[in-house]
Design an enzyme around this catalytic site. Structure first.
Site, PDB file in Angstrom:
ATOM      1  N   GLU A  93      -5.514  17.857  51.281  1.00 39.81           N
ATOM      2  CA  GLU A  93      -5.148  17.431  49.939  1.00 39.81           C
ATOM      3  C   GLU A  93      -5.678  16.043  49.618  1.00 39.81           C
ATOM      4  O   GLU A  93      -5.896  15.218  50.506  1.00 39.81           O
ATOM      5  CB  GLU A  93      -3.631  17.467  49.759  1.00 39.81           C
ATOM      6  CG  GLU A  93      -2.891  16.571  50.727  1.00 39.81           C
ATOM      7  CD  GLU A  93      -1.372  16.735  50.596  1.00 39.81           C
ATOM      8  OE1 GLU A  93      -0.875  17.823  50.921  1.00 39.81           O
ATOM      9  OE2 GLU A  93      -0.721  15.786  50.177  1.00 39.81           O
ATOM     10  N   CYS A 106      -7.321   9.123  46.459  1.00 40.59           N
ATOM     11  CA  CYS A 106      -6.785   9.013  47.817  1.00 40.59           C
ATOM     12  C   CYS A 106      -7.236  10.242  48.591  1.00 40.59           C
ATOM     13  O   CYS A 106      -6.956  11.369  48.179  1.00 40.59           O
ATOM     14  CB  CYS A 106      -5.255   8.942  47.739  1.00 40.59           C
ATOM     15  SG  CYS A 106      -4.463   8.997  49.356  1.00 40.59           S
ATOM     16  N   CYS A 113      -2.258  15.562  61.229  1.00 43.11           N
ATOM     17  CA  CYS A 113      -2.296  14.242  61.862  1.00 43.11           C
ATOM     18  C   CYS A 113      -1.532  14.305  63.180  1.00 43.11           C
ATOM     19  O   CYS A 113      -0.541  15.025  63.296  1.00 43.11           O
ATOM     20  CB  CYS A 113      -1.664  13.205  60.940  1.00 43.11           C
ATOM     21  SG  CYS A 113      -1.750  11.519  61.585  1.00 43.11           S
ATOM     22  N   CYS A 117       4.425   9.932  62.915  1.00 44.46           N
ATOM     23  CA  CYS A 117       5.360   9.027  62.223  1.00 44.46           C
ATOM     24  C   CYS A 117       6.554   9.829  61.698  1.00 44.46           C
ATOM     25  O   CYS A 117       6.396  10.904  61.137  1.00 44.46           O
ATOM     26  CB  CYS A 117       4.655   8.298  61.073  1.00 44.46           C
ATOM     27  SG  CYS A 117       3.324   7.245  61.656  1.00 44.46           S
ATOM     28  N   CYS A 120       6.827  11.139  57.916  1.00 47.82           N
ATOM     29  CA  CYS A 120       5.611  11.646  57.260  1.00 47.82           C
ATOM     30  C   CYS A 120       5.476  13.156  57.411  1.00 47.82           C
ATOM     31  O   CYS A 120       5.680  13.708  58.495  1.00 47.82           O
ATOM     32  CB  CYS A 120       4.409  10.945  57.862  1.00 47.82           C
ATOM     33  SG  CYS A 120       2.848  11.489  57.144  1.00 47.82           S
ATOM     34  N   GLY A 160      -3.896  12.184  57.925  1.00 48.21           N
ATOM     35  CA  GLY A 160      -4.777  11.860  59.044  1.00 48.21           C
ATOM     36  C   GLY A 160      -4.823  10.383  59.357  1.00 48.21           C
ATOM     37  O   GLY A 160      -4.387   9.543  58.560  1.00 48.21           O
ATOM     38  N   CYS A 334       2.534  11.997  51.319  1.00 53.03           N
ATOM     39  CA  CYS A 334       1.475  12.482  52.205  1.00 53.03           C
ATOM     40  C   CYS A 334       1.762  13.848  52.807  1.00 53.03           C
ATOM     41  O   CYS A 334       2.770  14.040  53.465  1.00 53.03           O
ATOM     42  CB  CYS A 334       1.389  11.569  53.419  1.00 53.03           C
ATOM     43  SG  CYS A 334       0.449  10.138  53.148  1.00 53.03           S
TER      44      CYS A 334
HETATM   45  N1  SAH Z   1      -2.685   7.261  59.097  1.00 55.57           N
HETATM   46  C1  SAH Z   1      -2.842   6.221  58.160  1.00 55.57           C
HETATM   47  C2  SAH Z   1      -3.011   6.665  56.720  1.00 55.57           C
HETATM   48  C3  SAH Z   1      -2.148   7.774  56.195  1.00 55.57           C
HETATM   49  S1  SAH Z   1      -0.596   7.509  55.483  1.00 55.57           S
HETATM   50  C4  SAH Z   1      -1.705   5.219  58.269  1.00 55.57           C
HETATM   51  O1  SAH Z   1      -0.797   5.446  59.035  1.00 55.57           O
HETATM   52  O2  SAH Z   1      -1.777   4.183  57.625  1.00 55.57           O
HETATM   53  C5  SAH Z   1      -0.636   6.308  54.210  1.00 55.57           C
HETATM   54  C6  SAH Z   1       0.630   5.487  54.153  1.00 55.57           C
HETATM   55  O3  SAH Z   1       1.759   6.232  53.685  1.00 55.57           O
HETATM   56  C7  SAH Z   1       1.047   4.950  55.504  1.00 55.57           C
HETATM   57  O4  SAH Z   1       1.503   3.626  55.378  1.00 55.57           O
HETATM   58  C8  SAH Z   1       2.180   5.878  55.884  1.00 55.57           C
HETATM   59  O5  SAH Z   1       2.984   5.320  56.871  1.00 55.57           O
HETATM   60  C9  SAH Z   1       2.860   6.071  54.549  1.00 55.57           C
HETATM   61  N2  SAH Z   1       3.703   7.258  54.441  1.00 55.57           N
HETATM   62  C10 SAH Z   1       3.518   8.506  54.922  1.00 55.57           C
HETATM   63  N3  SAH Z   1       4.532   9.318  54.592  1.00 55.57           N
HETATM   64  C11 SAH Z   1       5.377   8.575  53.856  1.00 55.57           C
HETATM   65  C12 SAH Z   1       6.640   8.855  53.211  1.00 55.57           C
HETATM   66  N4  SAH Z   1       7.198  10.053  53.267  1.00 55.57           N
HETATM   67  N5  SAH Z   1       7.224   7.836  52.561  1.00 55.57           N
HETATM   68  C13 SAH Z   1       6.666   6.605  52.502  1.00 55.57           C
HETATM   69  N6  SAH Z   1       5.505   6.290  53.075  1.00 55.57           N
HETATM   70  C14 SAH Z   1       4.863   7.257  53.762  1.00 55.57           C
END
Ligand code: SAH
Length: 357
Positions: A93, A106, A113, A117, A120, A160, A334
């Site tokens: 996406e 974006c 991934c 986290c 996420c 990712g 994401c």
């Molecule tokens: N892997 C990379 C880029 C992808 S995520 C990274 O970790 O930076 C882009 C951003 O969105 C990151 O800061 C991630 O931690 C955050 N993110 C992902 N899911 C989220 C959610 N449900 N709520 C808030 N931030 C989120």
């Protein structure tokens, strides 16, 4: 015979490839400009290339053209989410956002991934594979074509971890930046990492003038480890040292992303500790209200706590903004759109969406 992925080649690599295939070297500039400048989707569109050359290309090489299988447009702010199917059937996406300073896309850097986290959605099914440079470029080109708008900036902040796909990410930057291609300045490209320290240093050593965003999400290792498994590999100290190194080498100010999760990382003490650690470093903190994901237990901080966190950082002299939520009505966070698509019509998110369409 497997066809060669020529859309992932830099102009230089394409020239070498053509020379090795016995083609005229000057064709490389023409071909590159068709693929990346005019974003051709088939060899027969390349009208100034001799027919027999195009035929040879079609037999030996392939163009990467992600196919949009779903587009959702937010009624709130016009943000559009695109679900693309890749040649091997995987789906990814991407998002188009309209800001007053221009259109920003974006993109995803991997299918899924592996980083794990806790908040996420992208990471729930693990990492299927990394994307090629062409699949990253393709997301930008298709969105530009389908929306009819020039893309002014690109953020590699979709699904990712781009620094686990570092070579392809660097090739993507070089291709997108090429004046014969899309010609997007490096400064208009932002890459977000969960903090893969050796790659931050390598990017600095290459002097790549992109904007670096680092997902910090916590002021110390103890809290960070609760949210991000990668925090066991690299400490906050190591990350901040690498960021200082990046700034010294490139002169580019680093952004820190900090997603606020209720009761975990949003206390006044966290704000104080964060400010202390960032003291004297020219950077920017981007607060993100955690976007709740169905499969995750983590909750968004109260609006008043988010404001208080921001004010506290400001009081300490930290440059801070709260990220505006875009496309809340269309699976903003994401990996959510891909996940609801893969889960199929049985999932409640999916049926809601179909009801709206
Ligand atoms: N892997 C990379 C880029 C992808 S995520 C990274 O970790 O930076 C882009 C951003 O969105 C990151 O800061 C991630 O931690 C955050 N993110 C992902 N899911 C989220 C959610 N449900 N709520 C808030 N931030 C989120």
């Amino acid at each position: 015979m497997e066809k060669t992925d020529i859309s992932s080649m830099t102009r230089q690599e394409l020239a070498e490839y053509l020379a090795a295939s016995g083609e005229k070297k000057f064709r490389a500039a023409q071909l590159f400009s068709w693929i990346h400048g005019k974003q051709a989707t088939a060899f027969d569109q390349m009208s100034n290339l001799p027919k027999d050359f195009r035929k040879r290309l079609a037999q030996t090489a392939e163009l990467t053209v992600p196919e949009a299988v779903r587009v959702q447009v937010s009624k709130i702010d016009g943000t559009s989410k695109y679900l693309f199917r890749l040649a091997d059937g995987n789906v990814i996406e991407s998002v188009l956002m309209h800001y007053h300073h221009g259109n920003s896309v974006c993109i995803s850097s991997q299918v899924g991934c592996a980083m794990g986290c806790r908040f996420c959605a992208s990471t729930i099914g693990g990492c299927v594979r990394s994307l090629t440079a062409a699949e990253m470029c393709g997301q930008v080109y298709r969105i530009a074509q389908l929306s009819g708008s020039r893309v002014d900036s690109v953020v590699v902040m979709g699904s990712g971890e781009p620094f686990e796909n570092f070579e392809n990410f660097c090739r993507f930057v070089e291709i997108l930046n090429d004046p014969e291609g899309y010609n997007l300045s490096r400064r208009s490209i932002t890459v977000s990492t969960c903090g893969i320290v050796p790659r931050i240093r390598e990017l600095a050593d290459r002097g790549t003038q992109v904007t670096l965003a680092v997902s910090l999400h916590a002021p110390n290792d103890e809290i960070r480890r609760k949210l991000m498994p990668v925090a066991r590999r690299y400490s906050v100290d190591e990350i901040l040292d690498a960021c200082r190194y990046f700034f010294e080498k490139t002169g580019r100010r680093v952004s820190f992303e900090y997603s606020l999760a209720a009761g975990i990382n949003d206390t006044p003490a966290c704000a104080d500790e964060l400010a202390e650690r960032l003291k004297g470093f020219p950077c920017h903190v981007n607060l993100i209200p955690v976007n709740p994901v169905r499969e995750r237990t983590i909750r968004q901080s109260a609006a008043s706590d988010i404001q208080a966190f921001k004010r506290r950082l400001e009081k300490h002299g930290v440059n801070v903004t709260i990220r505006r939520e875009m496309g809340r009505d269309i699976d903003g966070a994401c990996g959510q759109l891909r996940k609801s698509y893969l889960d199929g019509p049985g999932s409640s998110e999916e049926s809601n969406k179909q009801a709206e369409e």
